[in-house]
Motif scaffolding. Structure first.
Motif, PDB file in Angstrom:
ATOM      1  N   SER A  16      37.852   7.797 -58.744  1.00  0.00           N
ATOM      2  CA  SER A  16      37.952   9.065 -59.115  1.00  0.00           C
ATOM      3  C   SER A  16      37.195   9.477 -60.136  1.00  0.00           C
ATOM      4  N   ARG A  17      36.584   8.538 -61.001  1.00  0.00           N
ATOM      5  CA  ARG A  17      35.533   8.915 -62.111  1.00  0.00           C
ATOM      6  C   ARG A  17      34.186   8.796 -61.368  1.00  0.00           C
ATOM      7  N   ALA A  18      33.808   8.301 -60.442  1.00  0.00           N
ATOM      8  CA  ALA A  18      32.237   7.995 -59.989  1.00  0.00           C
ATOM      9  C   ALA A  18      31.497   9.117 -59.893  1.00  0.00           C
ATOM     10  N   ARG A  19      32.089   9.960 -59.372  1.00  0.00           N
ATOM     11  CA  ARG A  19      31.483  11.249 -58.861  1.00  0.00           C
ATOM     12  C   ARG A  19      31.184  12.118 -60.168  1.00  0.00           C
ATOM     13  N   PRO A  20      32.320  12.399 -61.052  1.00  0.00           N
ATOM     14  CA  PRO A  20      31.950  13.177 -62.200  1.00  0.00           C
ATOM     15  C   PRO A  20      31.021  12.460 -63.116  1.00  0.00           C
ATOM     16  N   ALA A  21      31.160  11.184 -63.301  1.00  0.00           N
ATOM     17  CA  ALA A  21      30.196  10.401 -64.246  1.00  0.00           C
ATOM     18  C   ALA A  21      28.850  10.837 -63.745  1.00  0.00           C
ATOM     19  N   PHE A  22      28.749  10.752 -62.428  1.00  0.00           N
ATOM     20  CA  PHE A  22      27.076  10.836 -61.994  1.00  0.00           C
ATOM     21  C   PHE A  22      26.641  12.445 -62.391  1.00  0.00           C
ATOM     22  N   LEU A  23      27.658  13.245 -61.985  1.00  0.00           N
ATOM     23  CA  LEU A  23      27.124  14.502 -62.300  1.00  0.00           C
ATOM     24  C   LEU A  23      26.990  14.759 -63.898  1.00  0.00           C
ATOM     25  N   TYR A  24      27.765  14.285 -64.781  1.00  0.00           N
ATOM     26  CA  TYR A  24      27.628  14.376 -66.231  1.00  0.00           C
ATOM     27  C   TYR A  24      26.217  13.781 -66.616  1.00  0.00           C
ATOM     28  N   VAL A  25      25.728  12.673 -66.103  1.00  0.00           N
ATOM     29  CA  VAL A  25      24.434  12.240 -66.332  1.00  0.00           C
ATOM     30  C   VAL A  25      23.382  13.150 -65.816  1.00  0.00           C
ATOM     31  N   LEU A  68      18.848   1.814 -52.897  1.00  0.00           N
ATOM     32  CA  LEU A  68      19.977   1.729 -52.936  1.00  0.00           C
ATOM     33  C   LEU A  68      20.845   2.970 -53.428  1.00  0.00           C
ATOM     34  N   PHE A  69      20.396   3.529 -54.519  1.00  0.00           N
ATOM     35  CA  PHE A  69      21.234   4.639 -55.101  1.00  0.00           C
ATOM     36  C   PHE A  69      21.131   5.700 -54.123  1.00  0.00           C
ATOM     37  N   GLY A  70      19.993   6.096 -53.556  1.00  0.00           N
ATOM     38  CA  GLY A  70      20.018   7.104 -52.455  1.00  0.00           C
ATOM     39  C   GLY A  70      20.676   7.008 -51.117  1.00  0.00           C
ATOM     40  N   THR A  71      20.612   5.809 -50.849  1.00  0.00           N
ATOM     41  CA  THR A  71      21.429   5.504 -49.596  1.00  0.00           C
ATOM     42  C   THR A  71      22.850   5.581 -49.733  1.00  0.00           C
ATOM     43  N   GLY A  72      23.360   5.080 -50.914  1.00  0.00           N
ATOM     44  CA  GLY A  72      24.970   5.066 -51.315  1.00  0.00           C
ATOM     45  C   GLY A  72      25.340   6.565 -51.459  1.00  0.00           C
ATOM     46  N   TYR A  73      24.297   7.177 -52.187  1.00  0.00           N
ATOM     47  CA  TYR A  73      24.999   8.680 -52.680  1.00  0.00           C
ATOM     48  C   TYR A  73      24.679   9.399 -51.220  1.00  0.00           C
ATOM     49  N   LEU A  74      23.779   9.384 -50.324  1.00  0.00           N
ATOM     50  CA  LEU A  74      23.874  10.076 -49.118  1.00  0.00           C
ATOM     51  C   LEU A  74      24.841   9.635 -48.113  1.00  0.00           C
ATOM     52  N   GLY A  75      25.289   8.296 -47.955  1.00  0.00           N
ATOM     53  CA  GLY A  75      26.301   7.643 -47.271  1.00  0.00           C
ATOM     54  C   GLY A  75      27.497   8.376 -47.717  1.00  0.00           C
ATOM     55  N   TYR A  76      27.720   8.608 -48.968  1.00  0.00           N
ATOM     56  CA  TYR A  76      28.983   9.096 -49.398  1.00  0.00           C
ATOM     57  C   TYR A  76      29.046  10.510 -49.080  1.00  0.00           C
ATOM     58  N   THR A  77      28.101  11.115 -49.216  1.00  0.00           N
ATOM     59  CA  THR A  77      28.003  12.742 -48.865  1.00  0.00           C
ATOM     60  C   THR A  77      28.340  12.876 -47.535  1.00  0.00           C
ATOM     61  N   ALA A  78      27.743  11.951 -46.406  1.00  0.00           N
ATOM     62  CA  ALA A  78      27.764  12.252 -45.136  1.00  0.00           C
ATOM     63  C   ALA A  78      29.201  11.729 -44.666  1.00  0.00           C
ATOM     64  N   ALA A  79      29.844  10.890 -45.257  1.00  0.00           N
ATOM     65  CA  ALA A  79      31.315  10.147 -44.923  1.00  0.00           C
ATOM     66  C   ALA A  79      32.091  11.435 -45.549  1.00  0.00           C
ATOM     67  N   ARG A  80      32.113  11.905 -46.494  1.00  0.00           N
ATOM     68  CA  ARG A  80      32.851  12.996 -46.947  1.00  0.00           C
ATOM     69  C   ARG A  80      32.828  13.977 -46.305  1.00  0.00           C
TER      70      ARG A  80
END
Length: 90
Positions: A16-25, A68-80
């Motif tokens: 639950s902290r992964a997405r907010p942490a990325f946004l804070y960065v 790897l980062f781009g694939t993971g982030y886009l994959g998460y977005t698509a799955a969501r």
């Protein structure tokens, strides 16, 4: 009368902290442009040195890490998005 739904907490609190942490960065990087702009107005040579150091740092990161980062982030977005369209997530 409103029906309150209980939110099921994920078993791993880091999930639950992964997405907010990325946004804070990302917010931090965007906000860094304000003091860097002020430094650039007062001392362009210092601002250029800071920019050069940041570019050297980001260029030193290996390309597969960006992929790897781009694939993971886009994959998460698509799955969501898919989960929300199917009604599995709200």
């Amino acid at each position: 009368m409103a029906i309150l739904k209980r939110r099921i907490a994920p078993p791993d609190p880091w999930t639950s902290r992964a997405r907010p942490a990325f946004l804070y960065v990302m917010y931090g990087l965007l906000l860094w442009s304000v003091p860097l702009g002020l430094i650039g107005g007062a001392r362009p040579d210092v601002a250029q040195a800071i920019i050069g150091a940041m570019q050297a740092y980001f260029n030193a990161l290996p390309e597969p890490l960006y992929a790897l980062f781009g694939t993971g982030y886009l994959g998460y977005t698509a799955a969501r998005a898919w989960g929300k369209s199917k009604g599995a997530e709200r």
